[in-house]
Design a protein around this motif. Structure first.
Motif, PDB file in Angstrom:
ATOM      1  N   ILE A  74       0.861  -1.179   0.000  1.00 25.18           N
ATOM      2  CA  ILE A  74       0.000   0.000   0.000  1.00 25.18           C
ATOM      3  C   ILE A  74       0.896   1.226   0.000  1.00 25.18           C
ATOM      4  O   ILE A  74       1.772   1.378   0.865  1.00 25.18           O
ATOM      5  CB  ILE A  74      -0.946  -0.004   1.211  1.00 25.18           C
ATOM      6  CG1 ILE A  74      -1.922  -1.185   1.084  1.00 25.18           C
ATOM      7  CG2 ILE A  74      -1.716   1.315   1.312  1.00 25.18           C
ATOM      8  CD1 ILE A  74      -2.866  -1.342   2.234  1.00 25.18           C
ATOM      9  N   LEU A  75       0.703   2.074  -1.011  1.00 23.56           N
ATOM     10  CA  LEU A  75       1.480   3.295  -1.150  1.00 23.56           C
ATOM     11  C   LEU A  75       0.668   4.471  -0.618  1.00 23.56           C
ATOM     12  O   LEU A  75      -0.556   4.505  -0.729  1.00 23.56           O
ATOM     13  CB  LEU A  75       1.831   3.556  -2.621  1.00 23.56           C
ATOM     14  CG  LEU A  75       2.468   2.423  -3.430  1.00 23.56           C
ATOM     15  CD1 LEU A  75       2.844   2.932  -4.814  1.00 23.56           C
ATOM     16  CD2 LEU A  75       3.674   1.854  -2.722  1.00 23.56           C
ATOM     17  N   ARG A  76       1.362   5.434  -0.061  1.00 19.19           N
ATOM     18  CA  ARG A  76       0.734   6.696   0.338  1.00 19.19           C
ATOM     19  C   ARG A  76       1.632   7.823  -0.145  1.00 19.19           C
ATOM     20  O   ARG A  76       2.783   7.613  -0.499  1.00 19.19           O
ATOM     21  CB  ARG A  76       0.538   6.757   1.853  1.00 19.19           C
ATOM     22  CG  ARG A  76      -0.393   5.660   2.391  1.00 19.19           C
ATOM     23  CD  ARG A  76      -0.595   5.749   3.884  1.00 19.19           C
ATOM     24  NE  ARG A  76      -1.273   4.568   4.396  1.00 19.19           N
ATOM     25  CZ  ARG A  76      -2.589   4.452   4.550  1.00 19.19           C
ATOM     26  NH1 ARG A  76      -3.379   5.462   4.220  1.00 19.19           N
ATOM     27  NH2 ARG A  76      -3.131   3.333   5.030  1.00 19.19           N
ATOM     28  N   GLY A  77       1.110   9.009  -0.167  1.00 17.27           N
ATOM     29  CA  GLY A  77       1.882  10.154  -0.620  1.00 17.27           C
ATOM     30  C   GLY A  77       0.946  11.267  -1.038  1.00 17.27           C
ATOM     31  O   GLY A  77      -0.277  11.202  -0.835  1.00 17.27           O
ATOM     32  N   SER A  78       1.512  12.299  -1.667  1.00 25.03           N
ATOM     33  CA  SER A  78       0.700  13.463  -2.011  1.00 25.03           C
ATOM     34  C   SER A  78      -0.366  13.151  -3.060  1.00 25.03           C
ATOM     35  O   SER A  78      -1.359  13.865  -3.163  1.00 25.03           O
ATOM     36  CB  SER A  78       1.604  14.590  -2.510  1.00 25.03           C
ATOM     37  OG  SER A  78       2.297  14.201  -3.687  1.00 25.03           O
ATOM     38  N   LEU A  79      -0.204  12.062  -3.828  1.00 25.06           N
ATOM     39  CA  LEU A  79      -1.216  11.692  -4.815  1.00 25.06           C
ATOM     40  C   LEU A  79      -2.248  10.724  -4.242  1.00 25.06           C
ATOM     41  O   LEU A  79      -3.347  10.584  -4.782  1.00 25.06           O
ATOM     42  CB  LEU A  79      -0.557  11.070  -6.047  1.00 25.06           C
ATOM     43  CG  LEU A  79      -1.441  10.883  -7.291  1.00 25.06           C
ATOM     44  CD1 LEU A  79      -2.131  12.177  -7.695  1.00 25.06           C
ATOM     45  CD2 LEU A  79      -0.622  10.336  -8.448  1.00 25.06           C
ATOM     46  N   ALA A  80      -1.898  10.057  -3.156  1.00 24.10           N
ATOM     47  CA  ALA A  80      -2.803   9.079  -2.533  1.00 24.10           C
ATOM     48  C   ALA A  80      -2.675   9.170  -1.014  1.00 24.10           C
ATOM     49  O   ALA A  80      -2.151   8.260  -0.371  1.00 24.10           O
ATOM     50  CB  ALA A  80      -2.484   7.671  -3.011  1.00 24.10           C
ATOM     51  N   PRO A  81      -3.142  10.262  -0.412  1.00 24.51           N
ATOM     52  CA  PRO A  81      -2.988  10.427   1.033  1.00 24.51           C
ATOM     53  C   PRO A  81      -3.591   9.296   1.858  1.00 24.51           C
ATOM     54  O   PRO A  81      -3.084   8.970   2.934  1.00 24.51           O
ATOM     55  CB  PRO A  81      -3.717  11.752   1.312  1.00 24.51           C
ATOM     56  CG  PRO A  81      -3.727  12.477   0.020  1.00 24.51           C
ATOM     57  CD  PRO A  81      -3.808  11.418  -1.040  1.00 24.51           C
ATOM     58  N   GLU A  82      -4.671   8.673   1.351  1.00 23.07           N
ATOM     59  CA  GLU A  82      -5.317   7.589   2.088  1.00 23.07           C
ATOM     60  C   GLU A  82      -4.980   6.216   1.518  1.00 23.07           C
ATOM     61  O   GLU A  82      -5.523   5.211   1.958  1.00 23.07           O
ATOM     62  CB  GLU A  82      -6.830   7.807   2.097  1.00 23.07           C
ATOM     63  CG  GLU A  82      -7.236   9.058   2.859  1.00 23.07           C
ATOM     64  CD  GLU A  82      -8.725   9.317   2.809  1.00 23.07           C
ATOM     65  OE1 GLU A  82      -9.464   8.467   2.254  1.00 23.07           O
ATOM     66  OE2 GLU A  82      -9.165  10.356   3.319  1.00 23.07           O
ATOM     67  N   GLY A  83      -4.075   6.185   0.534  1.00 28.21           N
ATOM     68  CA  GLY A  83      -3.582   4.905   0.056  1.00 28.21           C
ATOM     69  C   GLY A  83      -3.924   4.565  -1.375  1.00 28.21           C
ATOM     70  O   GLY A  83      -4.937   5.011  -1.921  1.00 28.21           O
ATOM     71  N   GLY A  84      -3.046   3.803  -1.986  1.00 27.68           N
ATOM     72  CA  GLY A  84      -3.241   3.170  -3.274  1.00 27.68           C
ATOM     73  C   GLY A  84      -2.563   1.812  -3.185  1.00 27.68           C
ATOM     74  O   GLY A  84      -1.615   1.640  -2.419  1.00 27.68           O
ATOM     75  N   ILE A  85      -3.028   0.827  -3.937  1.00 29.55           N
ATOM     76  CA  ILE A  85      -2.558  -0.549  -3.765  1.00 29.55           C
ATOM     77  C   ILE A  85      -1.834  -1.029  -5.015  1.00 29.55           C
ATOM     78  O   ILE A  85      -2.300  -0.824  -6.136  1.00 29.55           O
ATOM     79  CB  ILE A  85      -3.727  -1.496  -3.448  1.00 29.55           C
ATOM     80  CG1 ILE A  85      -4.583  -0.932  -2.302  1.00 29.55           C
ATOM     81  CG2 ILE A  85      -3.205  -2.878  -3.073  1.00 29.55           C
ATOM     82  CD1 ILE A  85      -5.823  -1.743  -2.010  1.00 29.55           C
ATOM     83  N   VAL A  86      -0.692  -1.679  -4.799  1.00 28.08           N
ATOM     84  CA  VAL A  86       0.084  -2.280  -5.883  1.00 28.08           C
ATOM     85  C   VAL A  86       0.244  -3.766  -5.596  1.00 28.08           C
ATOM     86  O   VAL A  86       0.648  -4.159  -4.500  1.00 28.08           O
ATOM     87  CB  VAL A  86       1.482  -1.638  -6.010  1.00 28.08           C
ATOM     88  CG1 VAL A  86       2.301  -2.358  -7.094  1.00 28.08           C
ATOM     89  CG2 VAL A  86       1.370  -0.163  -6.330  1.00 28.08           C
ATOM     90  N   LYS A  87      -0.092  -4.587  -6.581  1.00 26.02           N
ATOM     91  CA  LYS A  87       0.165  -6.018  -6.482  1.00 26.02           C
ATOM     92  C   LYS A  87       1.495  -6.310  -7.166  1.00 26.02           C
ATOM     93  O   LYS A  87       1.625  -6.149  -8.375  1.00 26.02           O
ATOM     94  CB  LYS A  87      -0.955  -6.825  -7.132  1.00 26.02           C
ATOM     95  CG  LYS A  87      -0.744  -8.330  -7.027  1.00 26.02           C
ATOM     96  CD  LYS A  87      -1.954  -9.094  -7.534  1.00 26.02           C
ATOM     97  CE  LYS A  87      -1.727 -10.595  -7.450  1.00 26.02           C
ATOM     98  NZ  LYS A  87      -2.900 -11.360  -7.905  1.00 26.02           N
TER      99      LYS A  87
END
Length: 574
Positions: free
Chosen positions: A388-401
């Motif tokens: 699970i990535l977070r950052g300025s583009l995905a403050p609440e998270g984005g998921i990478v498989k």
């Protein structure tokens, strides 16, 4: 020998379904049920809903009427009274045709509410749920957690796949090959020939996509009988479990063994371990969060996956992660054998619908093929299978498989190319307008923006078909098929664009940086410029859709809350 072992249930408590004789509820129900051929003695028995998602729209469900008949017979033999009830039966490959795939995720909540209406409205005593395709299992588990009635989920198995040109072919290959046809790199006649052989019987998609992942999650949570997943549809092994389940649910009613006693924080940790150890579908994360919320379990599933990712070894390479099949995984020992490999990493004391702790079943299990399930100290990858990535583009998270992470870039930075739909992105790719080094942004596909969460998988496969899968990154607030394991794709970005998330502010050419090892995804645009764009942002207008999707759009909660339509906070706080 105990009553649970013999299947004979001795009454131990009053049943809520038994109304006082002479009352209006008793009288009108008796009149209705006598017309069905039931006796007064029948009406005193534990009343069990058999939740069936049978449908002629998809092979995923085509065998469930036969399964329901066997379950009902087993319930009767154990002294219970079964009532078959039906719900919606969504199939990703069939029901995704309309509304840009927007009906798929909302169908999960529709199923949960269908069950609530039928089971709670009639004040039945328990239920058996026949789990098949992707959204039926989480919808059934959500209902079980919400109603907190004795519930047992029966895993109804995966479909047989076939061969084409002496090579294995299943639904995943057909889906992937369709992307190659769209990219102009495969003859449509070859795709037609593959589709003839890919599905050779009823059941869910082969491989460790969302359906089989959720079947194993169900067992890991303790809500299916230990040792029941994965399993071939209609196999003797599956039907033996069906028979056992009918007897067991009657005893569970007498024992008052309820889902919230089983769906503990430890159970959710066990489920996360299984998904990570197998590189399962990322869709399990939002489903587990929805179930945790309904159970009021106090679990933040997204943080749980973040916490467990680095300490959970990837011990199998099941398609689409590698060359081994779901049949191989079943033969190697299935879910219990996975836990056997995870000794010291899971919670053996977690309760199960069997009435016994999970660890007892794991102790009896065997790893039957060392090549399929690797030892924990010899993992297939040094990196976690899902991050699970977070950052300025995905403050609440984005998921990478990541899966095996073979050939997948761990860091990618490039200019954005923004699309408001998957179709627009595919058209641009076919025109040769997407260059190497680009970060494709597909937005407006989230739970509100879809509405219902649009699919982004076809673009990923067309990108692969064009030979750009390793050279173009994708960032989207849409959802991905559990079979997707191509290229660098950050999916389910939250907050979504339609809710005012940073993804909605991206413009063509903006630099985007993805760093898997650092767990970050960032939009490299100065704050003053972002503030200017935010001031000009307008959410999608209301009234774009009608019917069920209109209702969903208005009430759905964000992904970190499981995208549920009941008002729950993170971890189930109401």
């Amino acid at each position: 020998m105990s009553s649970s072992e013999t299947g004979k249930a001795a009454p131990r408590r009053p049943l809520r379904s038994n109304f006082e004789p002479g009352t209006s509820r008793w009288a009108v129900r008796r009149a209705q049920w006598r017309a069905l051929g039931l006796t007064d003695a029948d009406m005193e028995k534990p009343k069990i809903a058999v939740v069936n998602t049978s449908s002629e729209l998809s092979s995923c469900f085509s065998h469930l009427d036969g399964v329901a008949a066997a379950v009902k017979q087993s319930i009767r033999e154990a002294g219970g009274l079964p009532f078959e009830v039906r719900t919606a039966a969504p199939s990703d490959f069939i029901t995704s045709a309309g509304a840009r795939g927007g009906y798929i995720l909302p169908s999960r909540d529709l199923i949960a509410n269908d069950i609530e209406v039928a089971v709670e409205g009639a004040l039945l005593d328990g239920m058996i749920c026949l789990a098949s395709c992707d959204k039926t299992t989480p919808g059934q588990l959500m209902a079980a957690a919400r109603l907190d009635l004795p519930t047992l989920v029966v895993v109804c198995g995966y479909q047989r796949s076939g061969h084409h040109r002496q090579q294995h072919v299943d639904i995943e290959e057909v889906f992937l090959a369709a992307g190659h046809v769209a990219a102009g790199r495969m003859d449509p006649a070859e795709l037609t020939a593959m589709s003839e052989q890919a599905v050779r019987g009823p059941g869910v998609c082969a491989g460790i996509g969302t359906a089989n992942s959720m079947h194993m999650v169900c067992e890991a949570l303790g809500m299916a009988l230990p040792g029941s997943a994965p399993v071939a549809a209609n196999s003797p092994r599956m039907m033996a479990t069906v028979e056992q389940a009918g007897a067991r649910i009657v005893q569970m009613v007498w024992d008052d063994l309820r889902p919230r006693a089983i769906l503990t924080p430890e159970a959710f940790a066990n489920a996360a371990r299984v998904v990570l150890a197998l590189g399962g579908s990322i869709n399990t994360i939002k489903h587990l969060q929805a179930i945790a919320n309904e159970a009021q379990a106090g679990v933040d599933v997204y943080r749980l996956f973040e916490r467990l990712a680095d300490s959970t070894p990837l011990i199998a390479a099941i398609r689409p992660n590698g060359d081994h099949s779901i049949e191989d995984l079943e033969r190697a020992g299935g879910t219990l054998a996975v836990f056997k490999r995870l000794a010291g990493l899971y919670h053996p004391g977690a309760p199960t619908v069997s009435g016994r702790p999970l660890g007892e079943a794991v102790d009896r299990a065997q790893v039957r093929d060392e090549a399929i399930l690797r030892p924990a100290d010899q993992p297939l990858s040094a990196r976690p299978s899902i991050v699970i990535l977070r950052g300025s583009l995905a403050p609440e998270g984005g998921i990478v498989k990541l899966g095996l992470a073979t050939g997948k870039a761990m860091r990618f930075e490039g200019p954005a190319r923004v699309f408001e739909s998957q179709e627009d992105a595919i058209a641009a790719l076919q025109r040769g307008e997407i260059e190497r080094g680009t970060v494709v942004v597909m937005r407006g596909l989230g739970v509100r923006g879809g509405p219902g969460m649009g699919m982004a998988s076809r673009f990923v496969f067309v990108l692969d078909g064009a030979g750009l899968g390793e050279h173009v990154a994708v960032v989207t607030d849409g959802q991905l098929s559990g079979l997707v394991n191509k290229g660098l794709v950050v999916g389910e970005v939250s907050p979504e664009a339609a809710a005012g998330g940073p993804l909605g502010l991206v413009q063509d050419g903006d630099p985007i940086a993805i760093d898997i090892d650092a767990r970050t995804v960032d939009l490299k645009v100065a704050d003053p410029e972002l503030a200017r764009r935010r001031a000009a942002f307008a959410p999608p207008p209301a009234g774009r859709v009608r019917g069920w999707l209109s209702v969903y759009e208005q009430v759905v909660r964000p992904l970190p809350e499981g995208a549920v339509i009941t008002h729950t906070g993170p971890g189930g706080a109401r």
